[in-house]
Design a protein around this motif. Structure first.
Motif, PDB file in Angstrom:
ATOM      1  N   TYR A 190      77.317 -20.271 -25.823  1.00 21.29           N
ATOM      2  CA  TYR A 190      76.602 -18.994 -25.728  1.00 21.29           C
ATOM      3  C   TYR A 190      77.498 -17.836 -26.172  1.00 21.29           C
ATOM      4  N   TRP A 210      71.909 -13.095 -23.796  1.00 22.71           N
ATOM      5  CA  TRP A 210      71.052 -12.823 -22.648  1.00 22.71           C
ATOM      6  C   TRP A 210      70.868 -11.309 -22.535  1.00 22.71           C
ATOM      7  N   GLU A 211      69.962 -10.899 -21.655  1.00 20.97           N
ATOM      8  CA  GLU A 211      69.768  -9.474 -21.428  1.00 20.97           C
ATOM      9  C   GLU A 211      69.600  -9.190 -19.937  1.00 20.97           C
ATOM     10  N   PHE A 267      67.800 -10.748 -14.767  1.00 18.55           N
ATOM     11  CA  PHE A 267      68.660 -11.338 -15.797  1.00 18.55           C
ATOM     12  C   PHE A 267      67.810 -12.343 -16.572  1.00 18.55           C
ATOM     13  N   ARG A 268      67.794 -12.213 -17.903  1.00 16.91           N
ATOM     14  CA  ARG A 268      66.950 -13.078 -18.736  1.00 16.91           C
ATOM     15  C   ARG A 268      67.788 -13.783 -19.794  1.00 16.91           C
ATOM     16  N   ASN A 269      67.398 -15.038 -20.085  1.00 19.24           N
ATOM     17  CA  ASN A 269      68.116 -15.807 -21.102  1.00 19.24           C
ATOM     18  C   ASN A 269      67.625 -15.441 -22.497  1.00 19.24           C
ATOM     19  N   SER A 270      68.086 -16.185 -23.508  1.00 17.83           N
ATOM     20  CA  SER A 270      67.742 -15.869 -24.896  1.00 17.83           C
ATOM     21  C   SER A 270      66.256 -16.048 -25.189  1.00 17.83           C
ATOM     22  N   TRP A 298      80.151 -11.769 -16.836  1.00 21.28           N
ATOM     23  CA  TRP A 298      79.919 -13.093 -16.245  1.00 21.28           C
ATOM     24  C   TRP A 298      81.058 -13.402 -15.286  1.00 21.28           C
ATOM     25  N   THR A 357      71.519  -5.713 -23.818  1.00 27.37           N
ATOM     26  CA  THR A 357      72.125  -7.035 -23.994  1.00 27.37           C
ATOM     27  C   THR A 357      73.229  -7.249 -22.961  1.00 27.37           C
ATOM     28  N   SER A 379      63.165 -15.160 -17.079  1.00 28.42           N
ATOM     29  CA  SER A 379      63.954 -14.651 -15.966  1.00 28.42           C
ATOM     30  C   SER A 379      64.724 -15.802 -15.320  1.00 28.42           C
ATOM     31  N   ILE A 380      66.031 -15.617 -15.157  1.00 30.89           N
ATOM     32  CA  ILE A 380      66.894 -16.651 -14.579  1.00 30.89           C
ATOM     33  C   ILE A 380      67.289 -16.230 -13.167  1.00 30.89           C
ATOM     34  N   LYS A 388      64.017 -14.996 -23.118  1.00 30.78           N
ATOM     35  CA  LYS A 388      63.416 -13.923 -22.310  1.00 30.78           C
ATOM     36  C   LYS A 388      62.849 -14.426 -20.984  1.00 30.78           C
TER      37      LYS A 388
END
Length: 246
Positions: free
Chosen positions: A208, A216-217, A163-166, A127, A240, A170-171, A168
């Motif tokens: 987080y 996130w993944e 990039f996906r949050n918890s 990050w 992850t 897409s962010i 799933k």
């Protein structure tokens, strides 16, 4: 008639008595000659305050409570609570930094990863602050990113990164990167990609980092070229996202 002369013995007796009288009087005179010192009540209070004057640090903590008219025990209690709060704040900052330094991805990624067009020999996620990077969503203060390195055996094609949050979801926008003969457009085998969105509050990001269930993944897909439709991209990496901050 001839007057009788006083005898020598009588004179000696008188002189001896006179010396004794003077010796007795001298101590009283010495006491009278001693200077006397008068200590007023104000001087006693001032001296007491100087003896009991607190140190600079303690005084700075107690000073705000003097105006409240609190008792000494109450002042000490409030000062102790203030010190405890400061200590917990410092401990929290140190703990977060230590966790950030020790942070690793939950899923170990086995490298190299060989796809049909790309062979990825190095992959690192993290990050970072978006800074002045173009395309970042307004208000984002921390965004995910990844470093990708192509190895021998890579031909030409394109990579697409999600990039996906918890949940799933897409962010941000998917990022598509073309490469030719194992080299990216920056004339290097390595490239850094960054999401266009992330966390908008530092507090949410710290939460987080502390909760593995909120992980996130990041997913990397490949295709023959960047013009291929979305369904034409095949997943080669899904892991992850590391909570480490750069």
């Amino acid at each position: 008639p001839v007057a009788a002369e006083p005898s020598t013995s009588d004179n000696s007796i008188d002189e001896s008595r006179q010396d004794q009288v003077e010796e007795v009087a001298q101590p009283d005179q010495a006491q009278d000659d001693k200077p006397t010192t008068t200590v007023s009540a104000d001087d006693e209070i001032t001296a007491s305050e100087q003896v009991n004057e607190p140190t600079t640090d303690a005084a700075s903590l107690v000073e705000p409570f003097k105006k409240l008219g609190l008792k000494p025990a109450e002042k000490i209690t409030l000062s102790a609570i203030a010190l405890l709060f400061i200590g917990m704040t410092v401990w929290g900052i140190i703990w977060l930094k230590q966790k950030n330094n020790d942070a690793v991805a939950k899923d170990e990624l086995e490298l190299p990863v060989e796809g049909q067009f790309a062979t990825i020999t190095e992959f690192e996620s993290f990050w970072q602050s978006p800074g002045d990077s173009p395309g970042i969503k307004l208000g984002a203060v921390v965004v995910p990113a990844a470093n990708i390195t192509l190895g021998e055996g890579s031909s030409s094609g394109a990579l697409r990164v999600y990039f996906r949050n918890s949940k799933k979801d897409s962010i941000g926008d998917p990022i598509t990167i073309a490469f030719k003969d194992g080299t990216f457009s920056n004339d290097s085998k390595s490239i850094e990609v960054s999401a266009t969105d992330g966390f908008h509050l530092k507090g949410d990001f710290h939460a987080y980092q502390m909760d593995s269930s909120m992980a996130w993944e990041v997913e990397v897909l490949e295709a023959e070229n960047s013009m291929v439709a979305g369904s034409g991209f095949k997943s080669i990496i899904k892991t992850t996202l590391s909570p480490a901050m750069r």
